[in-house]
Design a protein around this motif. Structure first.
Motif, short mmCIF file in Angstrom:
data_model
loop_
_atom_site.label_atom_id
_atom_site.label_comp_id
_atom_site.label_asym_id
_atom_site.label_seq_id
_atom_site.Cartn_x
_atom_site.Cartn_y
_atom_site.Cartn_z
N ASP A 13 58.16 3.23 3.62
CA ASP A 13 57.60 2.45 2.52
C ASP A 13 56.95 1.18 3.08
OD1 ASP A 13 56.99 1.10 0.24
OD2 ASP A 13 59.07 0.70 -0.35
N ILE A 15 55.77 -1.35 1.71
CA ILE A 15 56.20 -2.60 1.05
C ILE A 15 57.48 -3.13 1.70
CG2 ILE A 15 57.00 -3.60 -1.14
CD1 ILE A 15 55.09 -1.65 -2.55
N THR A 16 58.40 -2.21 2.01
CA THR A 16 59.65 -2.64 2.66
C THR A 16 59.36 -3.22 4.04
OG1 THR A 16 60.79 -0.86 1.52
CG2 THR A 16 61.98 -1.90 3.32
N PHE A 18 56.64 -4.58 5.06
CA PHE A 18 56.03 -5.89 4.83
C PHE A 18 57.11 -6.94 4.52
CE2 PHE A 18 54.77 -8.83 1.42
CZ PHE A 18 53.76 -9.56 2.06
N GLY A 19 58.03 -6.57 3.62
CA GLY A 19 59.08 -7.51 3.19
C GLY A 19 59.97 -7.93 4.33
N LYS A 22 58.22 -10.24 6.64
CA LYS A 22 57.97 -11.55 6.03
C LYS A 22 59.23 -12.43 6.07
CE LYS A 22 55.86 -13.62 1.98
NZ LYS A 22 54.85 -14.37 2.75
N ILE A 23 60.38 -11.82 5.73
CA ILE A 23 61.63 -12.61 5.74
C ILE A 23 61.96 -13.03 7.16
CG2 ILE A 23 64.10 -12.61 5.19
CD1 ILE A 23 63.42 -10.48 3.02
N PRO A 121 67.14 -4.75 -2.23
CA PRO A 121 66.29 -5.46 -1.29
C PRO A 121 67.09 -6.37 -0.36
CG PRO A 121 66.23 -6.52 -3.45
CD PRO A 121 67.16 -5.35 -3.58
N ARG A 123 67.96 -9.71 1.41
CA ARG A 123 67.77 -11.12 1.05
C ARG A 123 67.78 -11.98 2.31
NH1 ARG A 123 65.73 -11.04 -3.96
NH2 ARG A 123 66.89 -9.52 -5.21
N ALA B 412 63.95 -2.36 -6.22
CA ALA B 412 64.23 -3.23 -5.07
C ALA B 412 62.95 -3.87 -4.57
CB ALA B 412 64.89 -2.42 -3.96
N ASN B 413 61.88 -3.04 -4.55
CA ASN B 413 60.58 -3.58 -4.13
C ASN B 413 60.08 -4.67 -5.07
OD1 ASN B 413 60.41 -2.10 -1.83
ND2 ASN B 413 59.00 -0.55 -2.64
N SER B 415 61.83 -6.51 -7.03
CA SER B 415 62.69 -7.69 -6.90
C SER B 415 62.31 -8.52 -5.67
CB SER B 415 64.14 -7.21 -6.80
OG SER B 415 64.98 -8.25 -6.43
N MET B 416 62.08 -7.77 -4.56
CA MET B 416 61.75 -8.46 -3.32
C MET B 416 60.37 -9.17 -3.41
SD MET B 416 61.47 -6.79 0.46
CE MET B 416 59.92 -6.03 0.09
N LEU B 417 59.40 -8.40 -3.91
CA LEU B 417 58.04 -8.95 -3.98
C LEU B 417 57.99 -10.15 -4.93
CD1 LEU B 417 55.98 -5.62 -4.05
CD2 LEU B 417 56.05 -7.30 -2.20
N PHE B 420 59.33 -13.11 -3.20
CA PHE B 420 58.32 -13.68 -2.30
C PHE B 420 57.29 -14.50 -3.10
CE2 PHE B 420 58.67 -9.97 0.96
CZ PHE B 420 59.87 -10.51 1.40
N MET B 436 50.35 -5.83 -3.88
CA MET B 436 51.47 -4.94 -3.57
C MET B 436 52.31 -4.63 -4.79
SD MET B 436 53.00 -5.62 0.15
CE MET B 436 51.99 -6.84 0.91
#
Lengths: 134, 615
Positions: A13, A15-16, A18-19, A22-23, A121, A123, B412-413, B415-417, B420, B436
């Protein structure tokens, strides 16, 4: 900021991926960052790097549900590699199924690598924990 | 004194006497004897002449000696019987007649002894006595009495045994009427009356099993036999025997009763029972066995399994029989299958027990077979039901898992996005995150659509199936895919016969064909032109559609169990969303069909789809 030598993200994924990046960017620096979209390309890539350069990531973020080879099948192959270093493997999934958590614990008993089960997600606090240990 | 001549003449005459005769002098020495005398006593003249007569006898016989002495005194004519042992130590008996021997002056000069061998007569007498004793003993033991009816004076005599059977005292005096009246009124008394009548008038004997009542009122079964006795043409008496057989009759009746009980039991048990001989031929069968084989008992007896069942089954049964009879070990409660000549299949719980003869070897076996076919069918149905249930349960769990995982991964996506986005200050990055979020939202919608399709398939219980021509349907799907197929340079070989129609939900068959064909083309081997070949044939209850390709193939050992799972893809392919086969499988199963896969990596894959024709 703390610098971690090598980080690897295995998730289909974007998006994951990317996330996570980013963190991580907010709390640590790294020398190398690799990412794979499925378990098969990950095990192939990591094996080749390990054999050619003797290098392995310090931290792995591993998704479970992936095409071709899923997270569990990746783990099975990965723990067979003759790596002496303790790799921090974070099994990261949106699954809250206790069966998956149990499976992660079973894998932890079979290897010297540190295997931790984490829910999506991720944290920032959790990430700090992960990077602190590495 | 006698002159020499006289002696010679006497000697000559005496020698020829037809009776056994000896002449003794006053000292009781033998002077002359007839040849017959020598022969009878087995003596020779040399040893006897001049010897005392007593040498003949081993033991003294005072009575005999007394008579000899009396003869010397002139008192003759004494007779008697005396026994002695001859040379071979056999006891012999003779009757003697001693007389005084006078000379011409009437002086007693000796004794004339005449003897007659009566050994045989004595033996015969002894034998007769023995026989009489034996007869008496026998009749007492066998409880056989005798009786006689003397015709001249109509006098009836009963022996002691007969009286005992009638339970009358020894001095009881029977007559014809009382004799007949002891028989039980009715059949027995009528029968004996007629028997006696016929014996007297026609001379026919009788032998009847009859009932009588004793003087003390006891009811007995007897065998009464009678036979007329004639002297010349004249009937003089009727003699007969009389035997108490109550005990035998009662035990016979008891045995018959037991046999009847056993037969009733064996016949009415809902189990097939049979006895077989060493050649496995049936020598006894009960009603259940007759009904099972649809043959009356008399036709079934003597038949072996080869005449009743198909060859293979008969051989199995014969081998079992041989094993049981050879090892003398029973087979107990074994599940067996019988197939009759007409193909009818029955499942039994069978026991076979050897029948052991006195020599320790088996002379046959007894078999019990209980038909458990209905139970077996129920078991089968139950097993199918369990299979269906567990399959559905598995699908349900899988589905629940998919739902929870997919929906949760999207949330989850989000929530995360969103996290951010809230904390982001850079405008450009904010726009990136919004982009996104839109992707995540589209993904969620698509997932929900897919899940909805799956739910729709599984909740449509009353599917409206229609007959569809398979070959035509393939052609129409091919037309719809024409752009995709041409783009991949793919060839579709429709080898399905024109006359094959299948009963399916039209929308599902379209989706199924579309999915398998696109799947085959998508996972083509880059070095080969993709060829998808479709074949079909009618099977019992099913129509089989085989879709084969020459694509990449899948390692079924590794991925077989996940092939039709949702969101599992096995090729690193951007189009592989992993939902197509999952939906296809659900559609096939919703129509009560099933699908199997054969595949070899590098060669290709064949999907076999079984469409249920019944339901």
């Amino acid at each position: 900021m703390k610098t971690i030598n090598s980080i690897c993200i295995i998730d289909d994924d974007p998006i994951t991926v990317f996330g996570v990046k980013k963190i991580l960017g907010k709390i640590v620096e790294w020398n190398e960052m690799s990412s794979y979209a499925d378990g098969k390309s990950a095990i192939d890539g990591l094996t080749s790097v390990f054999i050619n350069n003797g290098k392995t990531p310090d931290i792995i973020f591993l998704d479970i549900n992936m095409p071709i080879m899923d997270g569990w099948q990746f783990l099975e192959e990965f723990i067979k590699l003759p790596i002496t270093k303790k790799v921090q493997i974070n099994v990261v999934t949106s699954s809250i199924d206790p069966v998956d958590q149990k499976k992660a614990e079973d894998f932890a008993l079979m290897t010297h690598h540190i295997i931790t089960f984490r829910n999506k997600p991720l944290r920032i606090e959790e990430m700090k924990e992960v990077t602190k240990a590495a | 004194m006698l002159s020499e001549f006289q002696v010679n003449v006497n000697d000559y005459l005496i020698k020829q006497l037809p009776t056994s005769t000896a002449f003794l002098n006053r000292k009781l020495e033998v002077l002359y004897a007839s040849d017959k005398w020598y022969k009878e006593f087995n003596l020779s003249p040399k040893n006897v002449i001049g010897e005392n007569i007593s040498i003949l006898f081993k033991a003294k016989n005072p009575e005999w000696e007394q008579t000899l002495k009396q003869c010397l005194d002139g008192k003759s004519g004494k007779n008697g019987i005396v026994s002695f042992f001859d040379k071979s130590n056999k006891e012999k008996w003779f009757e003697y007649n001693n007389a005084s021997w006078y000379d011409d002056q009437e002086n007693v000069i000796g004794v004339i002894v005449q003897t007659k061998d009566i050994t045989e007569k004595i033996h015969a007498e002894q034998k007769l006595k023995k026989l009489e004793l034996l007869l008496k003993e026998k009749s007492e033991i066998a409880k056989i009495g005798s009786w006689e009816l003397r015709i001249a004076d109509n006098k009836v005599t009963w022996c002691d045994i007969t009286k005992k059977i009638h339970e009358v005292p020894k001095n009881y005096m029977p007559d014809v009427d009382t004799s007949i009246n002891f028989y039980k009124n009715g059949f027995s008394r009528n029968t004996i009356s007629m028997a006696v009548f016929h014996a007297i008038n026609n001379g026919t004997p009788w032998n009847e099993k009859l009932q009588m009542i004793t003087a003390k009122g006891k009811e007995l079964w007897v065998i009464a036999a009678g036979k007329p006795v004639y002297e010349g043409e004249k009937l003089v008496s009727i003699i007969g025997t009389f035997q108490d057989i109550t005990a035998q009759v009662e035990s016979e009746m008891k045995a018959k009763e037991n046999e009847h009980l056993l037969t009733t039991l064996v016949d009415n048990l809902p189990i097939n029972i049979y006895f077989k001989d060493l050649e496995s031929r049936k020598v006894f069968v009960n009603k259940s066995e007759c009904e099972y084989l649809g043959m009356p008992q008399n036709k079934l007896l003597g038949k072996n399994d080869f005449q009743l069942y198909n060859k293979e089954i008969a051989q199995i049964s014969r081998n079992e029989d041989l094993e049981v009879m050879h090892n003398l070990e029973p087979i107990l409660g074994m599940e067996t299958t019988n197939i009759k000549k007409n193909g009818e299949k029955t499942t039994f719980i069978t026991s076979k027990i050897p029948l052991k003869g006195e020599d320790g070897n088996a002379y046959g076996l007894v078999g019990f077979s209980m038909d458990i076919t209905p139970m077996k069918q129920k078991e089968e149905e139950l097993r199918n039901l369990i299979n269906v249930t567990s399959l559905q349960n598995k699908k349900l769990i899988n589905f629940a898992h998919i739902v929870s995982h997919n929906l949760r991964s999207h949330s989850a996506n989000f929530s995360m996005l969103l996290d951010f986005f809230v904390n982001e200050e850079n405008e450009k990055e904010k726009q990136n995150i919004i982009g996104m979020l839109v992707d995540a939202s589209d993904n969620l919608l698509e997932t929900l659509d897919n899940l909805n399709d799956v739910v729709a398939i599984n909740t449509n219980i009353n599917l409206d199936k229609k007959s569809v021509n398979l070959s035509k349907k393939i052609d129409s799907v091919q037309k719809n895919l024409i752009a995709f197929l041409q783009g991949n340079d793919a060839i579709i070989e429709n080898k399905v016969p024109n006359d094959i129609n299948i009963k399916v939900v039209p929308a599902y068959i379209e989706s199924i064909l579309m999915n398998f064909i696109t799947n085959s083309v998508k996972y083509k081997d880059p070095n080969r032109k993709p060829i998808v070949s479709l074949k079909a044939k009618k099977l019992e209850n099913y129509t089989l559609l085989s879709i084969s390709d020459n694509g990449l193939g899948i390692d079924l050992n590794k991925y077989g169990d996940k092939l039709f799972g949702m969101y599992k893809t096995f090729h690193n392919h951007s189009d592989a969303k992993g939902i197509g086969l999952y939906i296809t499988k659900n559609q096939i199963e919703a129509m009560n069909g099933y699908v199997t896969t054969q595949s070899e990596v590098g060669k290709g894959t064949t999907f076999n789809i079984y469409f249920n024709e019944n339901n």
